[in-house]
Scaffold this motif. Structure first.
Motif, PDB file in Angstrom:
ATOM      1  N   VAL A 135       1.164  -1.232   0.091  1.00 46.26           N
ATOM      2  CA  VAL A 135       0.056   0.074   0.029  1.00 46.26           C
ATOM      3  C   VAL A 135       0.726   1.118  -0.046  1.00 46.26           C
ATOM      4  N   GLN A 166       2.081   2.262  -3.421  1.00 47.47           N
ATOM      5  CA  GLN A 166       1.304   2.583  -4.632  1.00 47.47           C
ATOM      6  C   GLN A 166       0.827   4.124  -4.501  1.00 47.47           C
ATOM      7  N   ALA A 187      -1.675   5.892  -1.965  1.00 50.22           N
ATOM      8  CA  ALA A 187      -2.173   5.063  -0.921  1.00 50.22           C
ATOM      9  C   ALA A 187      -2.962   5.392   0.417  1.00 50.22           C
ATOM     10  N   ALA A 208      -9.256   6.206   0.087  1.00 50.28           N
ATOM     11  CA  ALA A 208      -9.951   5.227   0.515  1.00 50.28           C
ATOM     12  C   ALA A 208     -10.400   4.636  -1.058  1.00 50.28           C
ATOM     13  N   THR A 209     -10.386   3.291  -1.144  1.00 51.83           N
ATOM     14  CA  THR A 209     -10.877   2.631  -2.475  1.00 51.83           C
ATOM     15  C   THR A 209     -12.243   1.771  -2.089  1.00 51.83           C
ATOM     16  N   THR A 218     -15.234   2.562  -1.988  1.00 49.70           N
ATOM     17  CA  THR A 218     -16.137   3.261  -0.908  1.00 49.70           C
ATOM     18  C   THR A 218     -17.383   3.766  -1.329  1.00 49.70           C
ATOM     19  N   THR A 229     -16.499  -2.204  -0.063  1.00 45.44           N
ATOM     20  CA  THR A 229     -16.012  -1.828   1.290  1.00 45.44           C
ATOM     21  C   THR A 229     -16.509  -0.472   1.571  1.00 45.44           C
ATOM     22  N   THR A 257     -11.072  -0.271   4.491  1.00 40.58           N
ATOM     23  CA  THR A 257     -10.484  -1.680   4.239  1.00 40.58           C
ATOM     24  C   THR A 257     -10.344  -1.811   2.667  1.00 40.58           C
ATOM     25  N   GLN A 258      -9.153  -2.311   2.313  1.00 41.05           N
ATOM     26  CA  GLN A 258      -8.980  -2.841   0.944  1.00 41.05           C
ATOM     27  C   GLN A 258      -9.618  -3.931   0.595  1.00 41.05           C
ATOM     28  N   LYS A 317      -9.115  -6.588  -1.421  1.00 37.90           N
ATOM     29  CA  LYS A 317      -8.348  -7.701  -1.186  1.00 37.90           C
ATOM     30  C   LYS A 317      -8.396  -8.164  -0.069  1.00 37.90           C
ATOM     31  N   GLY A 337      -5.753   0.198   5.728  1.00 37.87           N
ATOM     32  CA  GLY A 337      -6.789  -0.628   5.328  1.00 37.87           C
ATOM     33  C   GLY A 337      -6.377  -2.116   4.944  1.00 37.87           C
ATOM     34  N   THR A 338      -5.218  -2.472   5.640  1.00 37.14           N
ATOM     35  CA  THR A 338      -4.681  -3.826   5.240  1.00 37.14           C
ATOM     36  C   THR A 338      -4.849  -4.620   6.354  1.00 37.14           C
TER      37      THR A 338
END
Length: 588
Positions: free
Chosen positions: A39, A42, A45, A48-49, A51, A94, A120-121, A123, A208-209
């Motif tokens: 993360v 990236q 990073a 938030a993804t 969402t 998420t 939270t990611q 993945k 978020g990992t």
């Protein structure tokens, strides 16, 4: 005191245990850092993804995913399983902590919290799922996926549903909502007349990992110290679970570490790992809630194991594990403090072991049992673990001994809506033809919902020690169930405790953060027998009281805050007539 020095074999066993501990510590730290490293590398990073795809957990299912559908006509997972459907696309959604499209949560504070929080990611959720694209639809597997996800403290809500169905293929949406995971905490609690405090900062879902990390300072009735913790249940791309914790205390030091590929699900076929811990600190012997003597205890434990299973077969899971264990216990008198008359003997046990587990796949969703307003999964099936090891001088043991432990639990519904949970445990060793340090315990819990907001709860349990070491003892008091008395008020080789509670779960949802409940309770208990018992304090004790329960449902650290007033019914004159207890616990 002159301590016995271990022979060469025992020193070899201790060195092996410490070597495993050091290796596990390094691997655990690397695993947790590795979870967050991608993360950090990236671009963006800090954003938030995933969402904004679904604004509400109660929103209708979306159309599309390549299949024509109408939401009202979608079959249930049970109907899809009966039709032989297979899983198509799995869509992970998420969501942030607060639903700002909901007028009740659309305010400046909640919007700021969402902006500060990293969601939270997807993945992380995907790695924890028990199903994947192409699998046949199985209700038990989908229910297990929800159950696994709900164990993550960084998730507030979980919903799994079909969103499109055509030609025997169903697309599935997995939607989760986060909890607030940053805890700059100032804590204080009081139980049994003793006060504890802490100051810490913890993050339960770093970037978020799923990685948790925290540092803090604390003070309780026995010691003060600094602590550090890091862990991730799905490290190294979801392949391993790892954690490490360190306490540097006023009276010593403790470490625990673990890195493993556990049995992730009921269908997981193999597992392996290494665990280790080391404790070096001053322990206290109590009499009537006061410290009577103290001694230094060191306990080093390590285990390496591998396991295998045939997975879920007709609703049952059998698992076998084998490995090596080592445990080195030592006791010493501490200068400057009163010492016990007799210390337990030093002991090193090391050798191979085998472990057997039997699990019945029978879980049911409940609300308002041990938490407030949250979905809970109760294990109604049989859960059993039995382990047998052989400590041998060839591995450095101070003596040859069989070392065993077992535990089992089972829940029943004797009548509709009634729940009866039974559990038991056993551990000890067999050496020189006799039983040593045997501890056996049993507990019975009873839940009777009287309405959606009222529940009667009862618990009765007991423990017994057989041929204990001189410092092995059982306590009962304000810190472990007898709320109207000082902590560790009675001691002995026998213990019994009965708790009766009338629980109330209110509709109050303060600031959309706190669920509120209450309880009236009655406790009666006793510890007696053996060399550690106080003959002048050897009777049944009882108390009654009332309490407030506050559950921060939107925070990952949101255990249940207990504020209790307890009144001893037959205490000695020196016992306060009213005991105030303020404590955070994992359940109601």
């Amino acid at each position: 005191m002159t301590r016995r020095r271990p022979d060469a074999a025992a020193r070899t066993s201790t060195a092996w245990a410490r070597g495993l501990r050091s290796a596990a510590a390094l691997l655990a730290a690397l695993a947790c850092v590795a979870a967050a490293a991608p993360v950090l590398a990236q671009p963006g990073a800090g954003t938030a993804t995933g969402t904004a795809t679904v604004p509400s957990m109660d929103a209708p299912p979306p159309r599309g995913s390549g299949h024509a559908t109408h939401a009202p006509a979608l079959p249930s997972f049970a109907e899809l399983e009966a039709a032989g459907a297979r899983i198509g696309k799995v869509r992970i959604v998420t969501l942030n902590v607060f639903d700002t499209d909901d007028p009740a949560e659309s305010n400046a504070l909640f919007r700021l919290a969402n902006r500060l929080h990293i969601v939270t990611q997807p993945k992380v959720i995907e790695r924890a799922l028990t199903f994947k694209e192409g699998d046949p639809v199985r209700v038990a597997v989908i229910d297990e996926a929800e159950r696994v996800l709900r164990t993550f403290r960084f998730l507030y809500e979980v919903r799994i549903r079909p969103v499109a169905y055509s030609d025997g293929v169903v697309d599935v949406e997995v939607a989760t909502r986060d909890t607030w995971t940053l805890d700059p905490g100032i804590g204080a609690s009081r139980a049994g007349g003793a006060t504890s405090s802490s100051l810490s900062i913890r993050e339960g879902n770093l970037l978020g990992t799923g990685t948790s990390i925290g540092i803090g300072i604390f003070r309780n009735a026995e010691r003060s110290g600094n602590e550090f913790q890091i862990g991730n249940e799905r490290a190294f791309g979801g392949r391993l679970s790892a954690d490490y914790a360190l306490q540097d205390n006023s009276d010593g030091r403790s470490q625990t570490m673990r890195i493993a590929r556990p049995f992730w699900t009921l269908d997981t076929r193999w597992a392996a790992g290494v665990t280790a811990s080391s404790v070096d600190r001053i322990e206290s012997v109590y009499r009537r809630g006061e410290v009577a003597s103290q001694y230094r205890r060191r306990d080093d434990v390590a285990e390496v194991f591998g396991g295998w299973s045939s997975g879920r077969v007709d609703g049952w899971v059998t698992r076998w594990s084998a490995g090596l264990f080592a445990r080195d216990e030592s006791y010493a008198r501490e200068p400057g403090v009163p010492s016990p008359p007799v210390l337990s003997p030093d002991q090193t046990l090391a050798g191979p072991f085998v472990r057997w587990q039997l699990i019945e796949d029978r879980f049911e969703k409940k609300v308002n049992r041990d938490q407030i307003g949250r979905t809970e999964f109760f294990a109604y099936g049989l859960q059993t673990t039995v382990q047998l090891g052989y400590a041998s001088s060839a591995f450095g043991s101070t003596k040859d001994a069989w070392v065993y432990q077992a535990n089992a639990s089972h829940a029943y519904e004797p009548w509709p809506t009634h729940a009866l949970v039974t559990s038991g445990s056993l551990q000890g060793q067999l050496a020189d033809g006799g039983v040593e340090r045997l501890r056996a315990g049993a507990r019975l819990q009873y839940y009777l919902p009287q309405s959606p907001r009222w529940l009667f709860y009862a618990s009765v349990g007991g423990d017994v020690l057989t041929n204990p070491a001189p410092l092995d003892t059982l306590y009962v008091g304000g810190d472990n169930g007898l709320r109207g008395y000082p902590l560790r008020y009675q001691s002995g080789s026998r213990r019994a405790l009965l708790t009766l509670e009338e629980r109330m779960y209110t509709d109050l949802y303060l600031f959309r953060l706190f669920r509120v409940g209450g309880a009236g309770f009655f406790d009666v208990g006793r510890a007696w027998g053996g060399p550690t018992a106080d003959p002048t304090n050897d009777r049944w004790l009882a108390n009654a009281g009332i309490g407030l329960r506050i559950f921060n449902v939107r925070a990952s650290f949101g255990n249940v805050l207990h504020v209790d007033l307890a009144f001893p019914l037959n205490g000695d004159p020196d016992v306060r007539k009213v005991q105030l207890l303020v404590k955070v616990r994992a359940s109601f």
